[in-house]
Design a protein around this motif. Structure first.
Motif, mmCIF file in Angstrom:
data_model
loop_
_atom_site.group_PDB
_atom_site.id
_atom_site.type_symbol
_atom_site.label_atom_id
_atom_site.label_comp_id
_atom_site.label_asym_id
_atom_site.label_seq_id
_atom_site.Cartn_x
_atom_site.Cartn_y
_atom_site.Cartn_z
ATOM 1 N N GLY A 1 29.517 -10.376 38.552
ATOM 2 C CA GLY A 1 30.294 -9.196 38.175
ATOM 3 C C GLY A 1 31.160 -9.445 36.957
ATOM 4 O O GLY A 1 31.227 -8.606 36.047
ATOM 5 N N VAL A 2 31.828 -10.596 36.925
ATOM 6 C CA VAL A 2 32.659 -10.943 35.757
ATOM 7 C C VAL A 2 31.784 -11.023 34.515
ATOM 8 O O VAL A 2 32.149 -10.511 33.449
ATOM 9 N N PHE A 3 30.625 -11.646 34.652
ATOM 10 C CA PHE A 3 29.734 -11.777 33.501
ATOM 11 C C PHE A 3 29.267 -10.401 33.011
ATOM 12 O O PHE A 3 29.360 -10.104 31.819
ATOM 13 N N VAL A 4 28.773 -9.572 33.925
ATOM 14 C CA VAL A 4 28.245 -8.262 33.534
ATOM 15 C C VAL A 4 29.337 -7.401 32.917
ATOM 16 O O VAL A 4 29.123 -6.757 31.886
ATOM 17 N N GLU A 5 30.518 -7.425 33.518
ATOM 18 C CA GLU A 5 31.613 -6.580 33.040
ATOM 19 C C GLU A 5 32.154 -7.028 31.681
ATOM 20 O O GLU A 5 32.504 -6.209 30.842
ATOM 21 N N ASN A 6 32.203 -8.346 31.466
ATOM 22 C CA ASN A 6 32.888 -8.845 30.272
ATOM 23 C C ASN A 6 31.994 -9.460 29.194
ATOM 24 O O ASN A 6 32.419 -9.560 28.042
ATOM 25 N N PHE A 7 30.784 -9.929 29.567
ATOM 26 C CA PHE A 7 30.029 -10.732 28.605
ATOM 27 C C PHE A 7 28.560 -10.351 28.430
ATOM 28 O O PHE A 7 27.892 -10.924 27.575
ATOM 29 N N ALA A 8 28.044 -9.448 29.206
ATOM 30 C CA ALA A 8 26.609 -9.146 29.164
ATOM 31 C C ALA A 8 26.141 -8.739 27.769
ATOM 32 O O ALA A 8 25.035 -9.090 27.358
ATOM 33 N N ALA A 9 26.973 -8.042 27.034
ATOM 34 C CA ALA A 9 26.580 -7.584 25.702
ATOM 35 C C ALA A 9 27.171 -8.455 24.587
ATOM 36 O O ALA A 9 27.066 -8.106 23.414
ATOM 37 N N SER A 10 27.743 -9.577 24.950
ATOM 38 C CA SER A 10 28.408 -10.432 23.961
ATOM 39 C C SER A 10 27.407 -11.188 23.102
ATOM 40 O O SER A 10 26.279 -11.456 23.519
ATOM 41 N N GLU A 11 27.860 -11.578 21.943
ATOM 42 C CA GLU A 11 27.075 -12.393 21.022
ATOM 43 C C GLU A 11 27.080 -13.851 21.482
ATOM 44 O O GLU A 11 27.947 -14.268 22.255
ATOM 45 N N TYR A 12 26.143 -14.609 20.969
ATOM 46 C CA TYR A 12 25.971 -16.010 21.351
ATOM 47 C C TYR A 12 27.272 -16.800 21.271
ATOM 48 O O TYR A 12 27.665 -17.468 22.226
ATOM 49 N N TRP A 13 27.962 -16.759 20.123
ATOM 50 C CA TRP A 13 29.145 -17.600 19.940
ATOM 51 C C TRP A 13 30.293 -17.160 20.829
ATOM 52 O O TRP A 13 31.117 -17.992 21.242
ATOM 53 N N ASP A 14 30.357 -15.871 21.148
ATOM 54 C CA ASP A 14 31.381 -15.407 22.087
ATOM 55 C C ASP A 14 31.131 -15.978 23.476
ATOM 56 O O ASP A 14 32.068 -16.350 24.192
ATOM 57 N N ILE A 15 29.873 -16.067 23.858
ATOM 58 C CA ILE A 15 29.513 -16.627 25.164
ATOM 59 C C ILE A 15 29.784 -18.129 25.196
ATOM 60 O O ILE A 15 30.298 -18.656 26.183
ATOM 61 N N VAL A 16 29.465 -18.804 24.117
ATOM 62 C CA VAL A 16 29.736 -20.245 24.038
ATOM 63 C C VAL A 16 31.242 -20.500 24.154
ATOM 64 O O VAL A 16 31.681 -21.398 24.879
ATOM 65 N N GLU A 17 32.027 -19.696 23.470
ATOM 66 C CA GLU A 17 33.483 -19.846 23.528
ATOM 67 C C GLU A 17 34.004 -19.563 24.943
ATOM 68 O O GLU A 17 34.841 -20.299 25.466
#
Length: 134
Positions: free
Chosen positions: A92-108
């Protein structure tokens, strides 16, 4: 001459020892955890994730780990359901906050959740060791 014999003897002993050690490192296909054997498995979709998207899987794993350590510290308990709940909250945290994020945002974000989990680990570890779940 003595040096050559000593070196050769060393290589024979070292080679034999390495061969025995290598035979002892045969991996098993049983992926049973050492503690809490009824841990919920990762969601199936995470196992089939495309290799180009594997950074997303790493992020969800770190979210889960940070949440786990946080629950142990807050509850001051390391019962298996506390330490290893279902994966839905992390998803849920991932889908709500990061599912559409760019690669470097996810790495960070992955680095931040790893830091968070490692900080909480210092407090959670003694609790879990006392419960025999570390």
């Amino acid at each position: 001459m003595m040096r050559v014999v000593a070196t050769a003897g060393f290589l024979v002993v070292f080679g034999a020892t390495a061969g025995v050690a290598e035979r002892n490192l045969i991996p098993t296909l049983d992926n049973l955890p050492d503690v809490c054997p009824d841990q919920p498995p990762e969601p199936q979709w995470m196992h089939g994730i495309d290799v180009r998207e594997s950074h997303k899987r790493l992020l969800i794993q770190q979210i889960y780990r940070a949440q786990s350590m946080q629950r142990v510290v807050e509850a001051q308990s390391c019962e298996c359901p506390t330490r290893y709940p279902p994966w839905e909250a992390a998803e849920g945290v991932f889908v709500e906050n990061f599912a559409a994020s760019e690669y470097w945002d996810i790495v960070e974000a992955t680095s931040e959740y790893r830091r968070q989990a490692n900080d909480l680990r210092r407090e959670a570890m003694p609790i879990c060791e006392a419960a025999g779940n570390w």
